[in-house]
Design an enzyme around this catalytic site. Structure first.
Site, short mmCIF file in Angstrom:
data_model
loop_
_atom_site.label_atom_id
_atom_site.label_comp_id
_atom_site.label_asym_id
_atom_site.label_seq_id
_atom_site.Cartn_x
_atom_site.Cartn_y
_atom_site.Cartn_z
N MET A 154 75.51 67.05 58.01
CA MET A 154 75.70 68.26 57.20
C MET A 154 74.42 69.10 57.21
SD MET A 154 78.23 68.28 54.23
CE MET A 154 78.13 68.85 52.63
N CYS A 155 73.46 68.83 56.38
CA CYS A 155 72.19 69.56 56.26
C CYS A 155 72.36 70.93 55.58
CB CYS A 155 71.48 69.80 57.59
SG CYS A 155 70.94 68.31 58.41
#
Lengths: 293, 227
Positions: free
Chosen positions: A1-2
């Site tokens: 994700m980040c």
């Protein structure tokens, strides 16, 4: 994700609040990347002086400063958490060589106006450890990491900086980074980690050193970098964003007469001044947007 | 009734809206300070009207049944995803996957949507007054997607039996999507959809219709040598 965030201030009246703005943005993106966090702050240029952002694995700052001042004249060391900001007139080539003799130190970035901080841990703790709220400057870029293809270490944290006053944060993953790493290393670009984003940062450094603009370099990257990405790239003049053609990694931009903010999700900028009347849009796939001086 | 997300938790606000006393006369609600939060008004099932004042995050009004939800702002990924019935009206722009996999109801977007609008739609009517991004109506199975602006690359890729009505330009069509001739029945469908979104009916003549060429439905014997 980040989670990725960036803010560029058009109106200088907000410069003293840059750190505060970025803190709110990073805190709200902690859910997208709880493993590690980092940020780059650009403040006004110090003529003929360089700032070296260094991560230290010991807390003996005084001894390190003492040792360094024997090798480097006119040195000023500021310590924040496990990072040192070393200010000197010494040029990068020479100073980086000296740093190589200090196993306890690793360079995370350098330039005339950039300072970079990164650390393993929840972003909410990381920004507190570095007192991000107190920073001022003209623009800043941040990242909250959910680790995928390389280890949860400071080396594996963003932003990556492979050139003077440059930095890159990335949401996504690249599939051809091993090949690219080899060809960039042959050209003399130093890439330290096995991380894919550092290769993209090296790719940008290589383009910029060929006298291409950031925009041109990122456009070339659409052909050469294979994978999923939303990149925010910073230079001392400003910042730019690009999404790959598939555009499955999110990004939203809010622009007012006073600032431009970029984030993975709108909630990261809900605390910014007058954001509800900002021009809000999603960057189109395969298109480079840039702001700066 | 005013629900303020600065004062109450998102879970509490959603719980209130999901457990309406059907005997009560309280049918109109307002949600203020959405601030980009995710899943606002997800899983509503009663005939109520909710106005959200501001920008929302992901999956706003997801799985909606019966409720009429109005958003005075932009919405993030997956607005009205898997909606069953009711109406969702977004006054701003929508992010990707608007109306994804939705079985029914009506989704009206006054602005643009980004990629994958109506992906895998299964019966919903989507009316976009602006333009849509790439891969819109990807694997759309049933329902109608009306686009008043333009469409990005690969419109209607691998489409089944959904209809796409578009007024503007199509950058490119996806696999197995082709232009269809609009008959009276199709025109009536489009007319009723334009009416729902308060768009002038005389616009019908400016729309083109696209649907499935149905060439991917069965194995093409000419390709047998590939195996």
């Amino acid at each position: 994700m980040c989670g990725i965030v960036g803010i560029y201030l058009k109106n200088k009246k907000y410069n003293s609040q840059l750190g505060k703005f970025l803190t709110g943005m990073m805190n709200s993106m902690a859910t997208r990347g709880p493993d590690s966090a980092g940020f780059a702050i650009y403040s006004s240029e110090k003529k003929k002086k360089y700032k070296y952002s260094v991560c230290s694995n010991t807390d003996q700052v005084k001894e390190i400063s003492k040792k360094l001042s024997k090798q480097v004249k006119d040195i000023k060391v500021k310590s924040i958490s496990d990072h040192l900001i070393i200010e000197t007139v010494m040029k990068p080539k020479k100073f980086i060589e000296i740093l190589k003799n200090h196993d306890e130190l690793s360079l995370v970035g350098y330039g005339s106006c950039i300072e970079i901080f990164k650390q393993v841990g929840n972003p909410k703790d990381v920004v507190k450890n570095f007192s991000l709220e107190k920073f001022s400057g003209s623009h800043a870029i941040g990242h909250t990491r959910m680790a995928t293809e390389s280890a949860i270490t400071t080396d594996g944290s963003h932003p990556y900086s492979t050139g003077e006053d440059e930095c890159l944060v990335h949401n996504g993953s690249l599939s051809n980074h091993n090949n690219l790493r080899r060809s960039l290393q042959k050209k003399g670009i130093e890439i330290k980690s096995m991380n894919d984003t550092e290769v993209a940062a090296g790719y940008i450094s290589n383009g910029l050193s060929d006298k291409k603009s950031l925009k041109e370099t990122l456009l070339d990257g659409l052909k050469d970098l294979d994978g999923f990405y939303t990149f925010i790239s910073g230079t001392k003049n400003g910042m730019a964003i690009v999404r790959d053609e598939i555009a499955c990694k999110p990004a939203v931009v809010a622009e007012t007469k006073d600032y431009v903010a970029i984030a993975s999700e709108f909630q990261a900028m809900a605390h910014l001044p007058n954001v509800n009347s900002a021009k809000i849009f999603e960057p189109e796939p395969g298109k480079v947007y840039s702001w700066g001086k | 009734m005013n629900l303020n997300l600065k004062k109450e938790s998102l879970r509490k606000v959603n719980e209130t809206l999901q457990s309406i006393d059907r005997k009560s006369n309280k049918k109109i609600f307002k949600v203020s300070n959405p601030d980009g939060n995710h899943a606002i008004c997800a899983g509503l099932k009663d005939e109520i009207e909710v106005t959200i004042d501001g920008h929302t995050g992901y999956y706003c009004a997801g799985m909606n049944m019966n409720a009429n939800i109005i958003v005075n702002g932009n919405v993030g990924t997956g607005v009205a995803e898997n909606m069953m019935s009711g109406t969702v009206h977004v006054k701003g722009n929508a992010s990707q996957s608007a109306g994804a996999t939705a079985h029914g109801g009506t989704l009206i977007i006054d602005g643009d949507t980004s990629s994958r609008c109506g992906i895998s739609m299964k019966g919903i009517d989507i009316i976009v007054k602006g333009s849509v991004g790439h891969m819109s109506a990807f694997m759309a199975q049933s329902g109608n997607l009306v686009i008043c602006g333009d469409a990005g690359d690969a419109l209607g890729d691998s489409i089944y039996e959904a209809n796409i009505f578009i007024k503007g330009k199509v950058k490119s069509l996806g696999a197995d999507c082709e232009e269809k001739k609009m008959n009276k029945k199709d025109q009536n469908i489009l007319r009723s959809l334009l009416k729902k979104a308060s768009i002038n009916e005389s616009e019908i003549k400016n729309f083109k219709m696209y649907g499935s060429a149905r060439k991917l439905y069965n194995f093409n014997l000419d390709n047998v040598s590939e195996y």
